[in-house]
Design an enzyme around this catalytic site. Sequence first.
Site, PDB file in Angstrom:
ATOM      1  N   CYS A  66       0.837  -1.194   0.000  1.00 42.31           N
ATOM      2  CA  CYS A  66       0.000   0.000   0.000  1.00 42.31           C
ATOM      3  C   CYS A  66       0.883   1.259   0.000  1.00 42.31           C
ATOM      4  O   CYS A  66       2.094   1.208   0.226  1.00 42.31           O
ATOM      5  CB  CYS A  66      -0.943  -0.008   1.202  1.00 42.31           C
ATOM      6  SG  CYS A  66      -0.103   0.073   2.787  1.00 42.31           S
ATOM      7  N   CYS A  84      11.358  -8.842  -4.653  1.00 41.04           N
ATOM      8  CA  CYS A  84      12.411  -9.004  -5.663  1.00 41.04           C
ATOM      9  C   CYS A  84      13.669  -8.221  -5.341  1.00 41.04           C
ATOM     10  O   CYS A  84      14.655  -8.295  -6.095  1.00 41.04           O
ATOM     11  CB  CYS A  84      11.881  -8.599  -7.036  1.00 41.04           C
ATOM     12  SG  CYS A  84      11.452  -6.842  -7.164  1.00 41.04           S
ATOM     13  N   SER A 359     -12.235 -31.377  32.735  1.00 37.12           N
ATOM     14  CA  SER A 359     -11.573 -32.560  33.303  1.00 37.12           C
ATOM     15  C   SER A 359     -12.544 -33.349  34.163  1.00 37.12           C
ATOM     16  O   SER A 359     -13.299 -32.787  34.951  1.00 37.12           O
ATOM     17  CB  SER A 359     -10.356 -32.137  34.143  1.00 37.12           C
ATOM     18  OG  SER A 359     -10.744 -31.247  35.175  1.00 37.12           O
ATOM     19  N   ASP A 395     -10.057 -39.050  32.502  1.00 36.02           N
ATOM     20  CA  ASP A 395      -8.885 -39.690  33.079  1.00 36.02           C
ATOM     21  C   ASP A 395      -9.213 -41.026  33.719  1.00 36.02           C
ATOM     22  O   ASP A 395      -8.321 -41.692  34.242  1.00 36.02           O
ATOM     23  CB  ASP A 395      -8.248 -38.761  34.125  1.00 36.02           C
ATOM     24  CG  ASP A 395      -6.733 -38.851  34.112  1.00 36.02           C
ATOM     25  OD1 ASP A 395      -6.160 -39.087  33.038  1.00 36.02           O
ATOM     26  OD2 ASP A 395      -6.125 -38.693  35.185  1.00 36.02           O
ATOM     27  N   ASP A 780      -2.585 -26.138  41.132  1.00 33.44           N
ATOM     28  CA  ASP A 780      -2.976 -24.805  40.689  1.00 33.44           C
ATOM     29  C   ASP A 780      -2.096 -23.724  41.312  1.00 33.44           C
ATOM     30  O   ASP A 780      -1.620 -22.816  40.615  1.00 33.44           O
ATOM     31  CB  ASP A 780      -4.457 -24.554  41.004  1.00 33.44           C
ATOM     32  CG  ASP A 780      -4.838 -25.023  42.400  1.00 33.44           C
ATOM     33  OD1 ASP A 780      -3.927 -25.373  43.181  1.00 33.44           O
ATOM     34  OD2 ASP A 780      -6.035 -25.041  42.725  1.00 33.44           O
TER      35      ASP A 780
END
Length: 1081
Positions: A66, A84, A359, A395, A780
């Site tokens: 642009c 190029c 989970s 799980d 955690d």
Amino acid sequence: MEASAGLVAGSYRRNELVRIRHESDGGTKPLKNMNGQICQICGDDVGLAETGDVFVACNECAFPVCRPCYEYERKDGTQCCPQCKTRFRRHRGSPRVEGDEDEDDVDDIENEFNYAQGANKARHQRHGEEFSSSSRHESQPIPLLTHGHTVSGEIRTPDTQSVRTTSGPLGPSDRNAISSPYIDPRQPVPVRIVDPSKDLNSYGLGNVDWKERVEGWKLKQEKNMLQMTGKYHEGKGGEIEGTGSNGEELQMADDTRLPMSRVVPIPSSRLTPYRVVIILRLIILCFFLQYRTTHPVKNAYPLWLTSVICEIWFAFSWLLDQFPKWYPINRETYLDRLAIRYDRDGEPSQLVPVDVFVSTVDPLKEPPLVTANTVLSILSVDYPVDKVACYVSDDGSAMLTFESLSETAEFAKKWVPFCKKFNIEPRAPEFYFAQKIDYLKDKIQPSFVKERRAMKREYEEFKVRINALVAKAQKIPEEGWTMQDGTPWPGNNTRDHPGMIQVFLGHSGGLDTDGNELPRLIYVSREKRPGFQHHKKAGAMNALIRVSAVLTNGAYLLNVDCDHYFNNSKAIKEAMCFMMDPAIGKKCCYVQFPQRFDGIDLHDRYANRNIVFFDINMKGLDGIQGPVYVGTGCCFNRQALYGYDPVLTEEDLEPNIIVKSCCGSRKKGKSSKKYNYEKRRGINRSDSNAPLFNMEDIDEGFEGYDDERSILMSQRSVEKRFGQSPVFIAATFMEQGGIPPTTNPATLLKEAIHVISCGYEDKTEWGKEIGWIYGSVTEDILTGFKMHARGWISIYCNPPRPAFKGSAPINLSDRLNQVLRWALGSIEILLSRHCPIWYGYHGRLRLLERIAYINTIVYPITSIPLIAYCILPAFCLITDRFIIPEISNYASIWFILLFISIAVTGILELRWSGVSIEDWWRNEQFWVIGGTSAHLFAVFQGLLKVLAGIDTNFTVTSKATDEDGDFAELYIFKWTALLIPPTTVLLVNLIGIVAGVSYAVNSGYQSWGPLFGKLFFALWVIAHLYPFLKGLLGRQNRTPTIVIVWSVLLASIFSLLWVRINPFVDANPNANNFNGKGGVF
């Protein structure tokens, strides 16, 4: 990977990959070339030249650039075409720059030597095109006209191809600012005009220097936007300059520059008195402890010494808890600004993709219907369907979970369009239909009532099917479970089974009843084999990180427990207001939402809501470095989980406050070089998104740079860090997520099975520095701490409508077991190398944040002095001794001031936080209940586990539904050893009260004065343990517990008085001698 591909199971170590069910193979749609005139630097339209033709920057190769990028490259860049490498020629209207040759075909004397005029001309031309267009793309540059200035810049949009490496397993990368955050293999891909016979590097497409120049230009535009926004806020009156019929459009343009969230400070009229009282309380506490330590009680020295030690520890514990609440803040988000910037109507959404993790382990303790409601609320969130993927981790490899998820996917095809059509809340059907509200209110669509009733019937039938599956699963066949096609269920042996993946819904199949696409729903059960350590929930979450990176690679992850449904359909957008914010998004590791609960008894007997923690402590941490991670309801930055450092500003890279205050300024030397290197590295990351690791440099080696050697890793070290999966390694370098459009679904399947194999993490940094951190049952806290130690910040988002709601154990024994697990995890961290007391001092963890983490891990130790202090009143009553000597009027002042300061601190804390006094009192009560039971057991279990290697089993908290009546679970008595210590404390204090009153009756009136002090402390203990006593006695035919307690107390006292008075024996002179010290008569 397609939704109709069937269940895929396999084991990488055994070289197995089996498609268990195969319904149909849908082919991928062919790619189409798009040869649109889009600037390959900034992503905007190329625009028109002065002649009205398409602007062509390079006459040799016609590489799309642009006019603003062309002018910038000529003025500040290399002046060459990025494709190029041919030098740009000067076009009409462009100023002359050094090196331009005389051109016969360009006659532009007016603009030849006026660069500013030429640049402004290009900008105004561009702006006219933008605002005259009927549809504007979000990534186009929007001028800040309403402030009286014109700024050529662009709105920061996520870049799906922002790859840390320019070459690797997935090939070279593009940077295309207008590409969708999620790259769908079926979607067409913009194609650059290049010669395929030449090497791409010869065109500069993989050149890091070119990318850095482009990013440098973008950074300047963003700085300009931020400066103009700041000038607007600093202006007087706040009036917007700008007139004309397009004023609303100009205001919208300014809205894109505004932040998507803001900090709402606590009013100083509430916060300043609170801080003053804290300081006064600290001073009073010092004088109080000075008096207590210097005035021993001679006739009760052991009791006095015990009480002083306990009081000193309580003071230390109070400091750890209080000072992290020094800077409490609130936050609010602006979803409208998020939509203006990234999600405009009628345009492709620029929101980033998000992977949601659910989970689950045991479907008998975590009912499938609860999990199904959570999944349905995720699939119906208010977010682009192609940007959401839901992963369910099983799980326990239970076929019940798999089949219930299959039923859920079918019901979702009806439920999701219903939710979005009528915009209902919440979008979990069980809780939506259970609402006792007028659902006809504000519903203007006449078909709503009819469709709601039909949907409720559909849901009732869905519940019947789920409950039938649950009933069937109660009795396990001897030969194991078999699937509908007769194939044995691969997970019959929960401890020895292959990895399993099933895509139930996806972009290539599974349309809803309206013919619209649904978010992806993927079932995952990681491989388990004997002899491998699987690390429980943390290991399952790390497996989801890897498999999601291979299949969808969302830039952000959101994890919830199976019983935490989306109560707010805009929860993901709330998190994106922070994650996608240009100012804080690059250094925010996660956005934590508060936990809110359904099904809690009216008075919250056992403080299940944790209101004090979520509305006071978390707000205080948000003003420092961010809240701690609480295990659910959290949106993560994937790059933070990969162990990468945040993008820090120069201010963030200042020396640690401890080093600054204790060691002074840094001395020149190795430490100074290291600091300057870190500063330089951080600034480089903040200036551009250039890759930190260049795979070509990694392969070829990098010599001569000693400082850079610490960050440039060999291919072998990369595999040692992330594991031996080239597809996953390549995905880790993609900051904005997405997968390449040319990937083969079969390859993705094979890699997905590979990354969830049980041996994938061997000899890697998973669980040590990457992903969820191992070493504690409360992964955690440890995971969030590691992120904060690396310099990341976290955000606490508390929207007006709670984002998530879940269930909590309301039974006393279940609640104590839950608290025991949390406290045991804290003790494990305390005794590990990741203890905040000594870990991470070379990082960027702030002092008050460290204090908060220390308080998080040492609080179980408070149980030892707490239980001793709770027994002291009973011993004082029984032995007729007291821990405090006779005090003077001067000393009594400090006692009175201490109690007043404690009360005032609590009142002011409730005032700025908005917490009710009932919630505060319930929290105080359960602090004593948990401290005398679960916390005490956690201390000894943690010591046994760490020192003796005796492990304790992880107990999944039951999420059973309340089917036997309102809060029936509340009154069920379940025996556990955790009930013994608080029961002992209660009985000892009750005996002490009876003994103290009887002794006062025998001793005369002069003993009643000291008795009241002892009774006050004993009754204080009983008042705090009162909810425990109610849970211990159960329902008791609904007889109020207080009646039972007072009946036992009064009966004991009157019995002793009856024995003492002995009315059936005649009075004699000896009786007077017996009562010589003063009796009742």
